[in-house]
Design an enzyme around this catalytic site. Structure first.
Site, mmCIF file in Angstrom:
data_model
loop_
_atom_site.group_PDB
_atom_site.id
_atom_site.type_symbol
_atom_site.label_atom_id
_atom_site.label_comp_id
_atom_site.label_asym_id
_atom_site.label_seq_id
_atom_site.Cartn_x
_atom_site.Cartn_y
_atom_site.Cartn_z
ATOM 1 N N CYS B 88 -8.159 -0.956 -3.373
ATOM 2 C CA CYS B 88 -7.304 0.217 -3.607
ATOM 3 C C CYS B 88 -7.959 1.241 -4.528
ATOM 4 C CB CYS B 88 -5.960 -0.225 -4.166
ATOM 5 S SG CYS B 88 -5.118 -1.352 -3.056
ATOM 6 N N HIS B 345 1.022 4.254 0.309
ATOM 7 C CA HIS B 345 -0.286 3.898 -0.213
ATOM 8 C C HIS B 345 -1.331 3.793 0.892
ATOM 9 C CE1 HIS B 345 -3.400 2.309 -2.584
ATOM 10 N NE2 HIS B 345 -3.069 1.033 -2.596
#
Lengths: 483, 402
Positions: B88, B345
């Site tokens: 991420c 996300h």
């Protein structure tokens, strides 16, 4: 030369006990005639158990307090072995971290495979682990579904401080087909129960027992425990009466609590008997399947000195009553549920990787830094210890029998699991070593940070595309101090 | 410590696509949307870009390997395009690549692009994937919420916080972010939620309910960076410069050493934050940081991150959250744009989306959601992987004279 006999015993019974009333409640519209069998409970293996994993647990129980280096051989008896061509006993050997010089064989072919393996072990000079396990499979609404159970038992056979010595053995073989299952088939096909009772149990099995007693010159009334692994009501008692064995000697077939565990059943019943027997008692164990095996044993003083183990009684006590018949059907592949896309993850197992890491994966062997003492899983070239970046210092360090504690955990409802939610978390082993482990047999009320856990051998995942089973270790709630 | 990059690189322009379920658009379209805004903001021609970095995490369901997809989508002039993947933190990694290229003098103007097309998987949440043949034999392939949820059990145990108290504080995180996201036209989720809705939502991974989890969306964001000198030469007056970028990767200690990491915090975030503050010359983050965009993949992640960034005292982050310290009108707004919670996300895009918001806020260009107390230093943070094994990145940007 000391006499050959039984050195130790162990058992494994899955935690969930499906209530037969729940099975019958779902099926009585179709099979009302099974009402008479719809009482008590049967042991059901979880989705991540099979004959191999249950055999590992029974063998571990059997080897309580015993140096595993003394084990020369291992036989796994079962008619529900997960692999038709991959040595199932070899997986058990790796899980038990036995040496590569171990002779390992699978024994199959009939429900008396375990007693036959035991007979062979009695005739050997080796210290031999005889393990038997079955994960029974029967059609929904069948008699078998109600009467069978899943489980495993193990006996360590050899010379030395035996807990039971062998008095005599006897075997007969006859192609009596009470039931059969063709190679690759899923379910048994059985013949009429009255014929099986009269010709099979009474004449064939009863005859073999009578002949065994006569040949050994042992009077039937001197038998203290009669192990006849037949769950049909009245059969064992009828045989005892016919043979002259005392009625109170008839061993519990565990029908009310476990069900008929097939190949494992004579060993499981024997294990239960050994837990209750006193030194100097005579035990007759029978195995039945296209003939019969008869084993006459006598317990010794060493029985009283055998270290405590979970055994049959411990497993019977660790029960989780279960009414969820639908889950049972799903876990046996008898009903298809919508599993969702998350279940589509490819589980292909590279054979070379597994072989390279077989000790870590199948044996839960980690590493211990010989310089700092830091324990870790899995081993690595450079130690995890941040204060001493030691290179190439690790030695094998088995973790499977070490008690552990939960550091942190969750109950995951999003990941695909055949038994949601999936419990997993981080555990620390006493003496070092940390693992992020899946938790088996977990429930919300029984999982918290700091809780004691112990490791069990389970199915980690199944590669459904290539029919491969991936085994690894999981953590289950433990009693304090249990490894 | 190295001298660092403080004030050596300025942001020339930034762009951010509208995040959401972009059923009609490929990753290419998302990248073009972000880039067109950035290149217009920068006031340059595409031909002036010397090098580019592309952050993207899931190439198999996305754009395929290498930096080529960015080069094709933007028809870049055959410059070097490097694809970076670091869980991420991939978006911040692409930014780091571009910033380092400029700081080194290897490039005058560099592009960082982050993109992810997550809504072609067929289900919600992140795609399930392998973590390598060895890990797959002995590791647990849990879901992202399952991995992060474990922070809560350890945090409660360590700090003696009751289940209900922590759950309410976590709920406050999500209520606050939804209130912020409702004011952001580029956010995916633009609805306000009340605390009872959050508390009563279905459980995803104990104790994370549906509203404790961020959304899943498609998105892209990008930055064009250069030296402050070139930026001024190109006519830029108010400059946002990079004060620090730090990345810290787990080395297996949390995962493997018994009795070490206790599961209640992010080891790497503490390291990345300490280094970033040193690089930026920040000594009192709770007083000096004006705005934060942190990796709120889950409410509990944001909550413990407040401590790992040394803004809240250890064990007291949940009280700061509960007391509104991080609300839009609080002392240090956190996720004033709505955060991952409302943007979703799209992995590669998130880090750059955060920097985009900080950039807008610093320049007073954040519209309805502009922080009235003018911010001078803004922090963004990503956390990739799981609490027990991860990559943490911290980027601090600020006004050139801050």
């Amino acid at each position: 030369m000391t006499q050959t006999g039984i050195l130790a015993f162990g058992a494994y019974i899955p935690r969930r006990r499906l209530q037969r009333a729940a099975i019958h409640a779902a099926n009585k519209w179709f099979a009302p005639g099974l009402a008479g069998l719809a009482k008590g409970e049967r042991a059901v293996a979880n989705w991540d158990e099979d004959a191999v994993t249950m055999a590992v647990e029974a063998a571990r129980d059997c080897l309580t307090g015993i140096d595993r280096a003394t084990v020369d051989g291992l036989t796994l008896a079962s008619t529900t072995l997960p692999f038709a061509d991959r040595l199932n006993a070899g997986i058990v050997k790796e899980a038990l971290t036995l040496g590569d010089a171990t002779r390992a064989t699978d024994a199959a072919g009939s429900l008396r495979a375990a007693t036959s393996a035991l007979l062979a072990a009695f005739e050997s000079d080796r210290t031999q682990l005889c393990v038997a396990a079955d994960l029974r499979k029967a059609r929904a609404a069948s008699e078998g579904e109600l009467m069978q159970g899943d489980g495993a038992a193990a006996l360590l056979v050899g010379r030395g401080d035996v807990i039971a010595r062998v008095l005599a053995t006897h075997s007969v073989t006859s192609d009596f087909v009470d039931h059969f299952r063709r190679a690759g088939a899923t379910f048994d096909y059985g013949w009429e129960s009255r014929w099986i009772r009269d010709e099979g149990y009474t004449r064939l099995l009863g005859g073999a027992i009578g002949d065994a007693l006569a040949a050994a010159g042992i009077a039937a009334e001197t038998i203290d425990h009669l192990v006849v692994p037949v769950s049909v009501r009245g059969v064992a008692a009828g045989l005892a009466k016919k043979l002259g064995v005392r009625a109170e000697a008839v061993a519990d077939a565990l029908q009310a609590t476990v069900g008929d565990t097939g190949t494992a059943h004579p060993l499981l019943m024997l294990a239960a008997v050994l837990e209750q027997a006193t030194p100097g008692q005579r035990i007759l164990v029978a195995g039945f399947g296209q003939g019969a095996d008869v084993l006459l044993l006598e317990t010794t003083d060493a029985l009283a000195r055998l270290p405590r183990r979970r055994g049959v009684q411990g497993h019977l006590a660790a029960r989780q009553p279960d009414d969820n018949y639908q889950r049972f059907l799903f876990h046996r592949g008898l009903v298809e549920l919508e599993r969702g896309m998350r279940a589509e993850l490819d589980q292909k197992q590279p054979g070379s990787t597994l072989y390279r890491h077989r000790k870590a994966v199948l044996g839960l062997i980690g590493g211990r830094c010989t310089k700092t003492g830091t324990v870790q899983f899995p081993r690595s070239d450079i130690s995890v210890n941040p204060n001493d970046r030691a290179v190439g210092t690790q030695e094998d360090y088995p973790l499977a029998d070490r008690p552990a504690r939960i550091v942190t955990y969750t109950a995951d409802s999003l990941s695909y699991s055949p038994d949601p939610p999936t419990y997993y978390g981080t555990i620390d082993f006493d003496g070092g070593g940390r693992l992020v482990a899946a938790f088996a047999e977990a429930s919300a009320a029984d999982i918290e940070v700091g809780r004691a856990m112990r490791m069990v051998f389970r199915i980690n995942a199944v590669d459904e595309q290539r029919d491969f089973i991936k085994y690894f270790w999981k953590a289950v709630p433990a009693n304090e101090g249990e490894g | 410590m190295a001298r660092g990059i403080k004030d050596k690189v300025a942001i020339l322009g930034m762009g951010c696509a509208r995040f959401g379920e972009r059923w009609q658009d490929d990753a290419d379209t998302l990248m073009v949307e972000a880039f067109e805004e950035a290149v217009a903001d920068a006031g340059i021609e595409t031909s002036q870009i010397d090098a580019a970095w592309l952050g993207v995490a899931f190439d198999a369901i996305n754009i395929g390997p290498s930096g080529i997809p960015l080069s094709i989508a933007l028809r870049l002039p055959n410059i070097g395009v490097t694809k970076v993947e670091n869980y991420c933190a991939s978006g911040t990694e692409s930014f780091r690549g571009a910033v380092y290229a400029v700081a080194s003098g290897a490039a005058d103007i560099a592009l960082a692009m982050g993109v992810e097309k997550l809504k072609d998987t067929g289900y919600g949440g992140l795609p399930v994937r392998s973590r390598g043949t060895t890990f797959d034999m002995v590791g647990v392939t849990g879901s992202a919420p399952g991995n992060f949820a474990q922070l809560a059990a350890a945090y409660r145990a360590k700090h003696g916080v009751g289940k209900d108290d922590l759950k309410r504080a976590m709920a406050h995180v999500s209520v606050k972010s939804h209130a912020n996201g409702a004011r952001n036209p580029k956010a995916h989720l633009r609805n306000r939620v009340d605390i009872d809705t959050v508390l009563g939502a279905p459980m995803i991974a104990e104790p994370l309910g549906l509203y404790d989890c961020c959304g899943v969306s498609d998105g892209a964001a990008c930055a064009i960076v250069t030296t402050p000198e070139i930026a001024r030469a190109l006519g830029k007056r108010d400059l946002v410069t990079i004060k620090a970028i730090q990345v810290s990767s787990s080395n297996g200690w949390e995962l493997q050493q018994a009795g070490g990491w206790d599961g209640s915090y992010f080891h790497t975030t503490r390291i990345a934050a300490a280094k970033a503050y040193e690089e930026a010359g920040i000594t009192r983050p709770r007083e000096q940081i004006d705005l934060m965009e942190v990796h709120d993949c889950f409410s509990i992640t944001e909550l413990v991150t407040m401590e790992d960034l040394f803004v809240s005292k250890e064990g007291e982050g949940w009280k700061d959250v509960r007391d509104g310290f991080f609300d839009a009108d609080g002392t240090i707004p956190c996720q004033i744009d709505g955060g991952l919670k409302c943007f979703g996300h799209p992995i590669g895009a998130s880090g750059l989306r955060m920097i985009y918001e900080n950039y807008l806020q610093l320049l007073g260009r954040a519209g309805d959601r502009q922080r009235q107390d003018p911010p001078a230093l803004a922090l963004s943070h990503n956390l990739g992987g799981s609490p027990i094994q991860n990559v943490s990145s911290v980027a601090i940007v600020g006004l050139a004279d801050a």
